[in-house]
Design an enzyme around this catalytic site. Structure first.
Site, PDB file in Angstrom:
ATOM      1  N   ASN A  61      40.123 -60.472 -53.435  1.00  0.00           N
ATOM      2  CA  ASN A  61      39.649 -58.257 -52.457  1.00  0.00           C
ATOM      3  C   ASN A  61      38.279 -59.408 -51.222  1.00  0.00           C
ATOM      4  OD1 ASN A  61      36.487 -59.500 -53.526  1.00  0.00           O
ATOM      5  ND2 ASN A  61      38.005 -59.919 -55.499  1.00  0.00           N
ATOM      6  N   ASP A 119      39.529 -58.962 -61.623  1.00  0.00           N
ATOM      7  CA  ASP A 119      40.101 -57.869 -63.628  1.00  0.00           C
ATOM      8  C   ASP A 119      41.362 -58.104 -64.156  1.00  0.00           C
ATOM      9  OD1 ASP A 119      37.455 -57.137 -63.448  1.00  0.00           O
ATOM     10  OD2 ASP A 119      38.367 -55.738 -62.896  1.00  0.00           O
ATOM     11  N   LYS A 154      58.205 -70.137 -53.842  1.00  0.00           N
ATOM     12  CA  LYS A 154      57.762 -68.525 -53.526  1.00  0.00           C
ATOM     13  C   LYS A 154      58.918 -67.288 -53.750  1.00  0.00           C
ATOM     14  CE  LYS A 154      57.934 -66.884 -48.504  1.00  0.00           C
ATOM     15  NZ  LYS A 154      58.441 -66.331 -47.155  1.00  0.00           N
ATOM     16  N   PHE A 176      26.243 -57.748 -61.246  1.00  0.00           N
ATOM     17  CA  PHE A 176      26.183 -56.537 -60.404  1.00  0.00           C
ATOM     18  C   PHE A 176      27.744 -55.547 -60.884  1.00  0.00           C
ATOM     19  CE2 PHE A 176      24.331 -58.409 -56.581  1.00  0.00           C
ATOM     20  CZ  PHE A 176      23.810 -59.437 -56.304  1.00  0.00           C
ATOM     21  N   LYS A 223      28.005 -50.383 -67.441  1.00  0.00           N
ATOM     22  CA  LYS A 223      28.155 -52.142 -67.437  1.00  0.00           C
ATOM     23  C   LYS A 223      27.260 -52.682 -68.200  1.00  0.00           C
ATOM     24  CE  LYS A 223      31.200 -52.225 -63.971  1.00  0.00           C
ATOM     25  NZ  LYS A 223      31.118 -51.946 -62.637  1.00  0.00           N
ATOM     26  N   LYS A 273      28.289 -55.052 -71.407  1.00  0.00           N
ATOM     27  CA  LYS A 273      28.542 -56.716 -70.840  1.00  0.00           C
ATOM     28  C   LYS A 273      27.348 -57.486 -71.594  1.00  0.00           C
ATOM     29  CE  LYS A 273      31.154 -55.837 -67.480  1.00  0.00           C
ATOM     30  NZ  LYS A 273      31.821 -57.018 -66.055  1.00  0.00           N
TER      31      LYS A 273
END
Ligand code: CTP
Length: 412
Positions: free
Chosen positions: A211, A280, A290, A324, A338, A342
């Site tokens: 990301n 995630d 490959k 975060f 969250k 969590k």
């Protein structure tokens, strides 16, 4: 740490010379910027000799008839980016008015607008000028914007009058500088675990899923915690960033490696701040060879990774765990969800689509959602200042939840 000291035109300008020396003795590197008025009272040479750096005087280079050059015209941006703190001492009524109203007609005022660093202003002027409604309104405006004003002392003034207007003492200015820079060591005795950066989930020997996280926010948290005296473990995904001074960095690549590195160290820590953008999902299968191009579409099956934050927060006991939330909408709702899902104590949430927030930026716009119900929305700040505010909130929250001060903690 780099301080830019703005010196403006007043009799107290000579006192800024002593301030340069005191700041240097405290380990700060000082860049002096003088306004035209200041140069009527003290020569730039004095400050150049003391600071060991060229003094900046003009927005457009040499004002003595030399040609304006682009290099010096954009220098304020470079200085602004290098500055950890802007101190204006002494500050005249004129500069206070300009800073309050956003007038940028010389180097110092332009630098103020171009910088996101915290600002300390130590006024010095005639008592009537200080008490004037116009000045007081400007001061109020600056305070509301987060500028730390070091109130002038009362006493005999250069103009012959007596009252408030004398530049505050060096100690008061230095205390304000330390406070603004969070240079206090209130995390001494703490061990803090920070995660940062992205994770990379391999698909085959040449491809991976990742990301856009740069790691800047997590690194800023690690750096700030170390500056405040904590022992810091930084578990980092792949980034291009340098390890902050005094931080022990553990490099990992995948979510699974990050999970193991975190779980291994969590026991020794009193605080965990998990800023990493953990993938995630990962490819269900990592191919040894490959993947070759075929004719049709390619479907890749993904499996979930473990949620590190949820895992460590489950059995956190008296430890404080912050996470975060990078959102693209419904920030408050998602962040609070969250927080409870969590079992975290604090969620630092940002809308990554907002201007000045998100990936690979030096600034961030966040709201801190705490377990005790407080929502603290911060203005756009550079990431090191955001990091400091997160640490402030972590300490506040811990004393609310567990009644533990830093000093008491270190004895635990
Ligand atoms: N996190 C984690 N382990 C994961 C995923 C996320 O520890 N496998 C942590 C992140 O470090 C961050 C927090 O959880 O502190 C929230 O991350 P975010 O990606 O915003 O939330 P998700 O739980 O992944 O939810 P979603 O992506 O659906 O918004």
């Amino acid at each position: 740490m780099r301080i830019t000291l703005g010196v403006t035109g007043g009799v107290a300008a000579y006192k800024a010379a002593e301030l340069v020396r005191r700041l240097q003795q405290d380990g700060f590197s000082v860049q002096v910027v003088m306004t035209r008025g200041a140069r009527e009272f003290v020569t730039p040479l004095t400050f150049a000799a003391l600071s060991g750096q060229k003094v900046i005087t003009d927005l457009f280079g040499d004002s003595s008839g030399g040609e304006a050059n682009l290099e010096s015209a954009i220098e304020h941006i470079a200085v602004a980016q290098r500055t950890d703190l802007l101190v204006v001492a002494p500050a005249t009524a004129d500069i206070i008015a300009k800073l309050a109203r956003g007038i940028a007609d010389d180097f110092l005022t332009t630098l103020y607008l171009a910088s996101t660093a915290p600002v300390v202003v130590a006024p010095a002027m005639n008592v009537n000028m200080w008490n004037h409604e116009a000045t007081q309104e400007n001061v109020k405006m600056l305070r509301a914007r987060g500028v730390k004003i070091v109130d002038p002392d009362e006493g005999y003034l250069a103009c012959g009058m007596t009252g408030a207007g004398r530049l505050a003492g060096q100690e008061a200015i230095l205390a304000a500088v330390r406070e603004a820079l969070h240079a206090q060591r209130d995390l001494e005795g703490e061990t803090i675990l920070v995660t940062a950066g992205p994770t990379c989930e391999d698909l085959d020997p040449v491809r991976y899923l990742t990301n856009r996280s740069s790691g800047k926010m997590g690194y800023a948290v690690a750096e700030a915690a170390a500056q405040r005296g904590a022992k810091v473990f930084l578990v980092s995904g792949p980034t291009n960033l340098e390890t902050p001074a005094g931080v022990e960095r553990i490099d990992v690549r995948t979510a699974d490696e990050m999970r193991r590195a975190v779980v291994q160290r969590f026991e020794q820590c009193s605080i965990a701040i998990l800023a990493a953008a953990v993938a995630d999902y990962r490819p269900a299968e990592r191919r040894a060879e490959k993947i070759k191009k075929g004719n049709g579409p390619l479907t890749i099956s993904l499996e979930p990774t473990a949620d590190i934050l949820a895992e460590v927060a489950r059995n956190k006991g008296q430890k404080l765990v912050a996470g975060f939330a990078a959102e693209t909408g419904h920030v408050a709702e998602n962040a609070r969800k969250k927080l409870s899902a969590k079992n975290a104590d604090l969620i630092v949430a940002n809308d990554v689509t907002a201007e000045g927030a998100g990936f690979d930026q030096d600034t961030n716009v966040v709201t801190l959602f705490s377990r005790d119900g407080r929502d603290l929305a911060l203005p756009k700040l550079n990431k090191s200042e955001v990091a400091q505010r997160i640490l402030d909130e972590v300490l506040r929250l811990r004393s609310v939840l567990h009644g533990t001060s830093a000093a008491k903690r270190s004895a635990v």
